[in-house]
Design a protein around this motif. Structure first.
Motif, PDB file in Angstrom:
ATOM      1  N   LEU A   6       0.858  -1.174   0.000  1.00  0.00           N
ATOM      2  CA  LEU A   6       0.000   0.000   0.000  1.00  0.00           C
ATOM      3  C   LEU A   6       0.899   1.229   0.000  1.00  0.00           C
ATOM      4  CD1 LEU A   6      -2.660  -1.029   2.668  1.00  0.00           C
ATOM      5  CD2 LEU A   6      -3.006  -0.806   0.199  1.00  0.00           C
ATOM      6  N   ASN A   8       0.890   5.739   0.235  1.00  0.00           N
ATOM      7  CA  ASN A   8       0.074   6.849   0.718  1.00  0.00           C
ATOM      8  C   ASN A   8       0.752   8.165   0.356  1.00  0.00           C
ATOM      9  OD1 ASN A   8       2.182   7.128   2.542  1.00  0.00           O
ATOM     10  ND2 ASN A   8       1.136   5.965   4.130  1.00  0.00           N
ATOM     11  N   PHE A  47      -8.283   6.259  -0.032  1.00  0.00           N
ATOM     12  CA  PHE A  47      -8.560   5.439   1.146  1.00  0.00           C
ATOM     13  C   PHE A  47      -9.819   5.861   1.904  1.00  0.00           C
ATOM     14  CE2 PHE A  47      -4.063   4.677   0.372  1.00  0.00           C
ATOM     15  CZ  PHE A  47      -3.987   3.298   0.524  1.00  0.00           C
ATOM     16  N   SER A  52      -8.335   2.129  -2.463  1.00  0.00           N
ATOM     17  CA  SER A  52      -6.981   1.801  -2.041  1.00  0.00           C
ATOM     18  C   SER A  52      -5.980   2.233  -3.104  1.00  0.00           C
ATOM     19  CB  SER A  52      -6.870   0.299  -1.762  1.00  0.00           C
ATOM     20  OG  SER A  52      -5.757   0.061  -0.932  1.00  0.00           O
ATOM     21  N   TRP A  54      -1.891   0.976  -4.462  1.00  0.00           N
ATOM     22  CA  TRP A  54      -0.745   0.075  -4.280  1.00  0.00           C
ATOM     23  C   TRP A  54       0.414   0.507  -5.158  1.00  0.00           C
ATOM     24  CZ3 TRP A  54      -5.799  -1.471  -4.883  1.00  0.00           C
ATOM     25  CH2 TRP A  54      -6.368  -2.221  -3.853  1.00  0.00           C
ATOM     26  N   TYR A 105      -8.944  -7.392  -3.537  1.00  0.00           N
ATOM     27  CA  TYR A 105      -9.432  -6.377  -2.597  1.00  0.00           C
ATOM     28  C   TYR A 105     -10.928  -6.121  -2.855  1.00  0.00           C
ATOM     29  CZ  TYR A 105      -9.987  -1.848  -0.273  1.00  0.00           C
ATOM     30  OH  TYR A 105     -10.433  -0.817   0.528  1.00  0.00           O
TER      31      TYR A 105
END
Length: 162
Positions: A6, A8, A47, A52, A54, A105
């Motif tokens: 993941l 961010n 998020f 999500s 990746w 997911y």
């Protein structure tokens, strides 16, 4: 060795460099960072709503990305599917692995309608999506809440229930 994790906001700069290089320099897509503010607010944009993001790393270097924007209770859009030129193809299968993680997911989170928009110039990407059972659909068939990107002119859909 390939690692998929993941990512961010702390990875924003690396992600922006990867994405803009491919969009602008490799494919001459007329898109700028200003057109993609989501890349500077990954946590809020992806998020916060149940999506999500990746990154694929080889020896610590970001070589690929994929993201999911959840825009409805059971629907989401694939975004930011990019793999650095020298890491594309069957030898590494990075795009395939990224897509499989995203679809897993979706299944785990009861998202069964997956959409995406892309640019017609990206023929290899379109073939990749078709090999993965995405069907090309007309823009008019996109859900009202689908997050459109200005450059996109080809749209695909995958029903995970079927």
């Amino acid at each position: 060795m390939l690692e998929i994790n993941l990512v961010n906001n702390t990875h924003s700069e690396e992600i922006i460099n990867l994405v803009l290089n491919i969009q602008q320099k490799e494919f001459n897509v007329p898109i700028t960072i200003e057109d993609q503010p989501d890349l500077m607010q990954i946590e809020d944009f992806y998020f916060a709503n149940g999506g999500s993001f990746w990154g694929a790393f080889i020896n610590g270097e970001l070589v690929g990305t994929i993201a999911l924007v959840k825009f409805d209770e059971k629907a989401a859009a694939v975004r930011k599917m990019f793999v650095k030129k020298e890491f594309r193809g069957k030898e590494h299968s990075i795009a395939q692995k990224l897509l499989e993680i995203l679809l897993a997911y979706c299944q785990k989170n009861e998202i069964d309608k997956v959409y995406l928009g892309t640019v017609s110039i990206l023929q290899a990407a379109l073939r990749f999506y078709e090999r993965n059972h995405f069907k090309i659909i007309e823009k008019e068939l996109l859900p009202e809440k689908f997050p459109l990107m200005s450059a996109d002119n080809v749209f695909c859909f995958l029903d995970l229930k079927s």
